[in-house]
Design a protein around this motif. Structure first.
Motif, PDB file in Angstrom:
ATOM      1  N   CYS A  78     -10.547  -8.874  -4.812  1.00  0.00           N
ATOM      2  CA  CYS A  78      -8.859  -9.077  -4.125  1.00  0.00           C
ATOM      3  C   CYS A  78      -9.373  -9.429  -2.834  1.00  0.00           C
ATOM      4  CB  CYS A  78      -8.682  -7.412  -4.219  1.00  0.00           C
ATOM      5  SG  CYS A  78      -7.437  -6.780  -3.842  1.00  0.00           S
ATOM      6  N   GLY A 124      -6.908  -5.484 -12.090  1.00  0.00           N
ATOM      7  CA  GLY A 124      -8.074  -6.014 -11.166  1.00  0.00           C
ATOM      8  C   GLY A 124      -8.745  -5.285  -9.946  1.00  0.00           C
ATOM      9  N   GLU A 126      -7.915  -8.992  -7.681  1.00  0.00           N
ATOM     10  CA  GLU A 126      -5.741  -8.468  -7.672  1.00  0.00           C
ATOM     11  C   GLU A 126      -6.295  -9.201  -8.996  1.00  0.00           C
ATOM     12  OE1 GLU A 126      -3.086  -8.039  -6.840  1.00  0.00           O
ATOM     13  OE2 GLU A 126      -2.429 -10.175  -7.486  1.00  0.00           O
ATOM     14  N   ASN A 154      -0.784  -7.080  -5.944  1.00  0.00           N
ATOM     15  CA  ASN A 154      -0.472  -6.688  -4.590  1.00  0.00           C
ATOM     16  C   ASN A 154       0.598  -7.216  -4.199  1.00  0.00           C
ATOM     17  OD1 ASN A 154      -1.676  -8.978  -3.913  1.00  0.00           O
ATOM     18  ND2 ASN A 154      -3.364  -8.411  -2.967  1.00  0.00           N
ATOM     19  N   VAL A 217       1.085   4.848  -3.261  1.00  0.00           N
ATOM     20  CA  VAL A 217       0.187   5.631  -3.229  1.00  0.00           C
ATOM     21  C   VAL A 217       0.579   6.132  -1.679  1.00  0.00           C
ATOM     22  CG1 VAL A 217      -2.384   6.169  -3.471  1.00  0.00           C
ATOM     23  CG2 VAL A 217      -1.653   4.186  -3.704  1.00  0.00           C
ATOM     24  N   TYR A 246      -2.732  10.899  -4.375  1.00  0.00           N
ATOM     25  CA  TYR A 246      -3.920   9.536  -3.805  1.00  0.00           C
ATOM     26  C   TYR A 246      -4.826  10.269  -4.729  1.00  0.00           C
ATOM     27  CZ  TYR A 246      -7.490   8.831  -0.681  1.00  0.00           C
ATOM     28  OH  TYR A 246      -9.156   8.449   0.300  1.00  0.00           O
ATOM     29  N   VAL A 249     -10.887   7.653  -6.574  1.00  0.00           N
ATOM     30  CA  VAL A 249     -11.025   7.065  -7.682  1.00  0.00           C
ATOM     31  C   VAL A 249     -12.696   6.467  -6.647  1.00  0.00           C
ATOM     32  CG1 VAL A 249      -9.244   5.944  -8.947  1.00  0.00           C
ATOM     33  CG2 VAL A 249      -9.632   4.782  -6.232  1.00  0.00           C
TER      34      VAL A 249
HETATM   35  N1  SAM Z   1      -4.313  -5.657  -6.647  1.00  0.00           N
HETATM   36  C1  SAM Z   1      -3.396  -4.751  -7.694  1.00  0.00           C
HETATM   37  C2  SAM Z   1      -2.918  -3.981  -7.057  1.00  0.00           C
HETATM   38  O1  SAM Z   1      -2.418  -3.969  -5.309  1.00  0.00           O
HETATM   39  O2  SAM Z   1      -1.811  -3.284  -7.427  1.00  0.00           O
HETATM   40  C3  SAM Z   1      -4.451  -4.228  -9.028  1.00  0.00           C
HETATM   41  C4  SAM Z   1      -4.964  -3.574  -8.663  1.00  0.00           C
HETATM   42  S1  SAM Z   1      -5.265  -1.308  -7.832  1.00  0.00           S
HETATM   43  C5  SAM Z   1      -6.560  -1.030  -7.951  1.00  0.00           C
HETATM   44  C6  SAM Z   1      -4.532  -0.276  -8.882  1.00  0.00           C
HETATM   45  C7  SAM Z   1      -3.195   0.871  -8.603  1.00  0.00           C
HETATM   46  O3  SAM Z   1      -4.434   1.044  -8.585  1.00  0.00           O
HETATM   47  C8  SAM Z   1      -2.746   0.371  -7.542  1.00  0.00           C
HETATM   48  O4  SAM Z   1      -1.272   0.520  -7.412  1.00  0.00           O
HETATM   49  C9  SAM Z   1      -3.296   0.887  -6.201  1.00  0.00           C
HETATM   50  O5  SAM Z   1      -2.502   1.211  -5.278  1.00  0.00           O
HETATM   51  C10 SAM Z   1      -3.601   2.091  -6.899  1.00  0.00           C
HETATM   52  N2  SAM Z   1      -5.309   2.665  -6.162  1.00  0.00           N
HETATM   53  C11 SAM Z   1      -6.258   1.880  -5.799  1.00  0.00           C
HETATM   54  N3  SAM Z   1      -6.800   3.182  -5.343  1.00  0.00           N
HETATM   55  C12 SAM Z   1      -6.245   4.375  -5.026  1.00  0.00           C
HETATM   56  C13 SAM Z   1      -6.363   6.318  -5.096  1.00  0.00           C
HETATM   57  N4  SAM Z   1      -6.857   6.001  -4.352  1.00  0.00           N
HETATM   58  N5  SAM Z   1      -5.509   6.803  -5.592  1.00  0.00           N
HETATM   59  C14 SAM Z   1      -3.893   6.513  -6.005  1.00  0.00           C
HETATM   60  N6  SAM Z   1      -3.846   5.281  -6.658  1.00  0.00           N
HETATM   61  C15 SAM Z   1      -4.823   4.287  -6.071  1.00  0.00           C
END
Ligand code: SAM
Length: 394
Positions: A78, A124, A126, A154, A217, A246, A249
């Motif tokens: 990422c 991902g 990303e 992102n 988030v 939030y 994870v």
């Molecule tokens: N890199 C990409 C992105 O930023 O969208 C895809 C992967 S990211 C892990 C996928 C989604 O998971 C994103 O919308 C991110 O905001 C969300 N996400 C990651 N960590 C999180 C958390 N602790 N609580 C809620 N949503 C989370």
């Protein structure tokens, strides 16, 4: 001679032949002297309709949930370092040789589609860091049987790639934007990409993708005050938006329940400024509860995994970048499908393994978390080991 080998109950009606088998039974279809389909459900119940030599399954887990969605992580790399997601400490990246090739991903996707998956999300890490992602989109589109193929990104590399992705068949996408304030964006993502991300959103709209959705988030003390500006921005520009509670994870983000802004509070913040009317979920298995603005200018969604878990409707499976099947976002284990692929297993063998894993599935982590949060002992996120979001794919 066509015949059906079955262990369970077999019924034939005017409208077709049906089979049903409870825990531990298997079924084979022999057509024209050749075995065509072999399925196994080592646990749980499966029910299917047989037509012209094909077995169509409705594979269900032990909580009666079908398998309908597959989230495929195409890389664990990422280019953001979001504080709520990425481990701050040293992270061991998956070795390049372990990452599934496009051909392997497409083969696995085909197997899942035959088991009932109708929707695939690429994620991902990303996903836009994966070289030539549009080629994968093209190959998945060519499978022809998906109702929905989407992408979560992102957005920082979108401007350069969106035309190729749209031409390859991508119809919609979600872009993560937690604030419109450049300084706060830098603090949350530890990167300086907000301008590029907003250009990417615009480019996606210009290329005709619809809906273009923003994922936000919400964290207490970090970006609650961004809710209304983000809503205004999304309404003014024709983007859909979803606010996400939030979540705990992985283990690296040091999640605390006090940092969760509950759905009820997000709803109240929006409602005070914009009258909204609940529309329910988009389909019975969608994570977001959807609201329509009183003036008819669009929708907003809230995903409340923490305060209003939706485990009972969860039809999502996940495939990690190194080919592990994971049956819950909060799992601590995955099942290796890549090993089978690379040992030249047949599609039937891989399908049998996936069926048996899904057939045994009982995950309902978010329900258990809520119960623990409401108990006298409370809930300690670090007591449960979980795969990091970066490896799993969100
Ligand atoms: N890199 C990409 C992105 O930023 O969208 C895809 C992967 S990211 C892990 C996928 C989604 O998971 C994103 O919308 C991110 O905001 C969300 N996400 C990651 N960590 C999180 C958390 N602790 N609580 C809620 N949503 C989370």
């Amino acid at each position: 001679m066509d015949m059906l080998l079955w262990y369970g109950l077999y019924l034939e009606f005017g409208c077709g032949q049906y089979w049903y088998w409870p825990s531990g039974f298997s079924c084979s279809m022999v057509k024209g002297g050749q075995r065509r389909s072999w399925m196994e459900c080592s646990n749980g119940i499966a029910f299917g309709k047989i037509r012209a030599g094909q077995v169509e399954t409705k594979l269900k887990d032990l909580l009666d949930r079908e398998i309908r969605d597959l989230r495929i992580s195409v890389t664990d790399r990422c280019n953001s370092r979001c504080t709520y997601c990425m481990p701050r400490d040293k992270y061991e990246w998956i070795d390049h040789h372990e990452i599934l090739s496009f051909e392997e991903i497409v083969r696995i996707a085909g197997i899942f589609i035959r088991l009932g998956v109708t929707k695939i999300r690429l994620t991902g890490g990303e996903p836009l860091l994966r070289h030539d992602l549009c080629r994968l989109v093209e190959q998945l589109t060519a499978l022809g049987s998906l109702q929905d193929l989407c992408l979560t990104t992102n957005g920082s590399l979108l401007v350069d790639q969106i035309e190729g992705l749209a031409a390859a068949g991508l119809k919609r996408l979600n872009v993560s934007v937690d604030t419109l304030d450049p300084e706060r964006y830098r603090q949350i993502t530890r990167r300086d990409d907000l301008v590029r991300v907003l250009q990417g959103l615009r480019a996606a709209k210009q290329c005709g993708l619809s809906p273009v959705k923003i994922n936000t988030v919400v964290q207490r003390g970090v970006n609650e005050e961004d809710i209304l500006p983000l809503i205004e921005f999304s309404r003014d520009n024709g983007y859909a938006i979803r606010f996400i509670e939030y979540m705990d994870v992985g283990n690296a983000n040091n999640w605390l329940s006090e940092k969760v802004v509950p759905k009820a509070e997000i709803f109240e913040t929006i409602r005070k400024r914009f009258p909204i009317r609940e529309k329910g979920r988009d389909g019975d298995n969608a994570p977001a509860v959807c609201y329509e603005y009183g003036d008819g200018n669009g929708h907003v969604g809230i995903i409340a995994s923490v305060t209003e878990p939706f485990c009972r409707g969860c039809t999502r499976a996940r495939l990690t970048a190194d080919g592990k099947l994971v049956t819950c976002l909060f799992s601590d284990e995955g099942y290796d499908l890549k090993g089978l692929l690379r040992r030249n297993a047949s599609d039937d063998e891989i399908r049998a393994l996936v069926s048996s894993i899904w057939g045994r599935r009982t995950d309902k982590y978010s329900e258990e978390r809520l119960q623990a949060m409401n108990s006298a002992e409370g809930y300690k996120a670090k007591h449960r080991r979980k795969i990091e979001m970066i490896s799993l794919g969100g």
